[in-house]
Scaffold this active site. Structure first.
Site, mmCIF file in Angstrom:
data_model
loop_
_atom_site.group_PDB
_atom_site.id
_atom_site.type_symbol
_atom_site.label_atom_id
_atom_site.label_comp_id
_atom_site.label_asym_id
_atom_site.label_seq_id
_atom_site.Cartn_x
_atom_site.Cartn_y
_atom_site.Cartn_z
ATOM 1 N N ASN A 153 0.805 -1.234 0.000
ATOM 2 C CA ASN A 153 0.000 0.000 0.000
ATOM 3 C C ASN A 153 0.834 1.279 0.000
ATOM 4 O OD1 ASN A 153 0.809 -0.371 2.656
ATOM 5 N ND2 ASN A 153 -1.086 0.433 3.510
ATOM 6 N N GLU A 251 4.423 -4.395 12.198
ATOM 7 C CA GLU A 251 3.461 -3.293 12.081
ATOM 8 C C GLU A 251 2.299 -3.840 11.264
ATOM 9 O OE1 GLU A 251 1.189 -0.552 11.805
ATOM 10 O OE2 GLU A 251 2.306 -0.181 9.966
ATOM 11 N N GLU A 465 8.293 2.489 13.851
ATOM 12 C CA GLU A 465 9.048 2.935 12.684
ATOM 13 C C GLU A 465 9.045 4.464 12.724
ATOM 14 O OE1 GLU A 465 7.015 0.271 9.563
ATOM 15 O OE2 GLU A 465 9.157 -0.171 9.431
HETATM 16 C C1 UN1 Z 1 -0.063 2.793 6.311
HETATM 17 O O1 UN1 Z 1 -1.192 3.139 6.614
HETATM 18 O O2 UN1 Z 1 0.179 1.631 5.960
HETATM 19 O O3 UN1 Z 1 0.046 8.195 7.980
HETATM 20 C C2 UN1 Z 1 1.058 3.754 6.329
HETATM 21 C C3 UN1 Z 1 -0.187 7.787 6.855
HETATM 22 C C4 UN1 Z 1 0.966 7.540 5.899
HETATM 23 C C5 UN1 Z 1 1.559 6.190 6.144
HETATM 24 C C6 UN1 Z 1 0.537 5.132 6.268
HETATM 25 N N1 UN1 Z 1 1.967 8.565 6.048
HETATM 26 O O4 UN1 Z 1 -1.315 7.545 6.505
#
Ligand code: UN1
Length: 497
Positions: A153, A251, A465
């Site tokens: 994603n 995660e 992370e």
């Molecule tokens: C994710 O939802 O897999 O905060 C990562 C956010 C993005 C990163 C999302 N900067 O929605």
């Protein structure tokens, strides 16, 4: 035009897999468009990549961190130059709209510059010793070869969250990009190579989770694992890593709540809900998937949300006028369809959407209508389980306390949001929402790279992370004692009493 074949990167060379097999990378907006053929690798390729990384570590760990950082600065600049091309590649392989894929590349650029800055910090502590003429300090040391498994994603941003802190800390890496989106990871790594990264410091092996991911987690020379993906696979990765005593950062899922109180700026909350729920076609672990609205405004809010969802322009993300792209593949469409069926059976009402879209130009892609589900209560499966699609549930609450209770009543704890103009309630929400991230008057998505990213409960296993959390994961502490007394001094015993 002939389909281009892409290779693994092992020991600084772009080479085919030992299997001799490839797999196609398909554009989810038009499934007759093959983005490229990628190596269908196996454990032998993983072994070659890990060996190359182990060899490269011998010298990379000795390169001064500020020098390692210079490569990151150059890579960041190259990504900025190539941003448009890489964003287009990403939309083509992943589907999200161009504005968002530009954001994804930008997130990698931000990470490169932020982590390059860390190359001149990586601070430890100095501290008094309990003994005379003795000096004590702690220093950060690299971990060694790190194995990384990335999701589809955020095909460049999330690999950058993993690779760039690991590199600046002096580790070498083997990364498995998501099966659906290998090109964006290869683009990121190409920028690092062009920036002067020595051979073997980053290795890329493409392929499936079972053939590449698991052998990577199990490999004895891999010292730490970083995984982003589903809770199901994460559990397996975590258990396997634990069996080998490896540090492992997981995660995983979310079921993120946005609370809208009666004093909220409703227009603002609607803008946030639309972006949080349908940005990236709902395929973010931070996606807004539950909106908990005060009952006095619920009817108006829900009706306006449904109307705005219905008006979204759906299509190929390469068309600048499109607001929401496809889902990643057929299986995700089936999941969204399945959850809408479950919601109906549970007694909820689908106000708009609830089905795939296949009319006209959408016929060849994996499209799903933006979906608003009303009449949802907290115990329903639609309110508990992650859909990872453009499906948002609206729940009603009687007051602030009930809103918090509903928000926390899930197995996950990634992101949360509250819309209110009452500063007291905003601060109570910050304190009481069980999540790694809380937004006030902004939706559940939009994390910035210099803050810790991750969650509590079943979202993760305690690591972060982004921000300093990443530096913590990719280093291990060494405590150093220098005794300049010229005699044996015994801690805890020679107390001078
Ligand atoms: C994710 O939802 O897999 O905060 C990562 C956010 C993005 C990163 C999302 N900067 O929605």
């Amino acid at each position: 035009m002939a389909t281009k074949t892409w290779f693994n990167l092992i020991g600084g060379r772009w080479i085919p897999s030992k299997t001799g097999k490839t797999f196609p990378n398909i554009n989810p907006a038009r499934t007759d468009d093959v983005v490229g053929e990628f190596q269908a690798s196996n454990a032998e390729d993983v072994d070659a990549a890990v060996s190359a990384a182990a060899e490269a570590w011998k010298t990379w760990r000795l390169v001064p961190a500020p020098k390692r950082a210079e490569i990151l600065y150059r890579a960041g600049a190259l990504l900025a130059e190539r941003k448009e091309q890489y964003a287009r590649d990403m939309t083509r392989e992943m589907g999200k709209v161009l504005a968002e894929t530009r954001g994804d590349v930008q997130e990698a650029i931000d990470t490169a510059f932020y982590m390059a800055g860390e190359g001149r910090r990586l601070f430890g502590q100095t501290t008094p010793s309990e003994l005379q003429n003795k000096f004590a300090m702690s220093v950060r040391m690299p971990v060694g070869v790190c194995g990384m498994i990335a999701p589809w994603n955020f095909p460049m941003a999330i690999p950058s969250w993993k690779l760039l802190p690991a590199l600046v800390c002096g580790n070498t890496c083997v990364i498995k990009p998501a099966h659906e989106t290998p090109l964006s990871t290869l683009n990121l790594v190409q920028a690092l190579v062009d920036a002067g990264l020595p051979p073997g410091v980053v290795n890329v092996v493409t392929g499936s989770g079972s053939q590449v991911g698991m052998p990577l987690v199990e490999h004895p020379l891999v010292r730490a694992i970083s995984f982003t993906g589903s809770s199901e696979v994460g559990r397996l990765v975590g258990q396997t890593a634990a069996a080998h005593y490896k540090p492992c950062s997981l995660e995983m899922g979310g079921k993120n709540a946005m609370i809208v109180l009666e004093d909220a700026n409703l227009d603002l909350a609607l803008d946030g809900a639309l972006w949080g729920a349908f940005g990236t076609t709902g395929q973010r672990c931070t996606a807004t998937s539950r909106i908990i609205v005060h009952r006095s405004i619920a009817q108006e809010f829900t009706a306006r949300l449904a109307a705005r969802a219905e008006a979204l322009k759906i299509g190929d993300g390469l068309d600048e006028s499109v607001q929401m792209g496809p889902q990643i593949n057929r299986q995700q469409i089936e999941t969204s369809t399945h959850y809408c069926k479950i919601a109906r059976e549970e007694g909820a009402q689908i106000l708009t959407g609830g089905h795939p879209l296949s009319h006209g130009a959408l016929a060849n892609g994996h499209f799903f209508a933006p979906t608003v589900v009303a009449g949802v209560t907290s115990g329903m499966r639609i309110a508990q389980e992650e859909v990872f699609g453009p499906v948002v549930s609206v729940l009603k609450c009687a007051d602030f306390d009930e809103a918090i209770e509903i928000a926390n009543n899930i197995p996950y704890g990634l992101s949360t949001a509250i819309y209110t103009r009452d500063v007291n309630r905003a601060f109570r929400a910050i304190r009481d929402l069980e999540a790694g991230i809380t937004y006030v008057n902004a939706p559940t998505i939009g994390a910035e790279v210099h803050l810790p990213f991750g969650g509590v409960k079943q979202t993760g296993n305690g690591h972060r992370e982004g921000g300093i959390g990443a530096i913590d994961f990719y280093t291990t502490w060494k405590s150093v004692y220098v005794d300049f007394s010229d005699k044996l001094q015994r801690a805890q015993i020679d107390t001078g009493e």
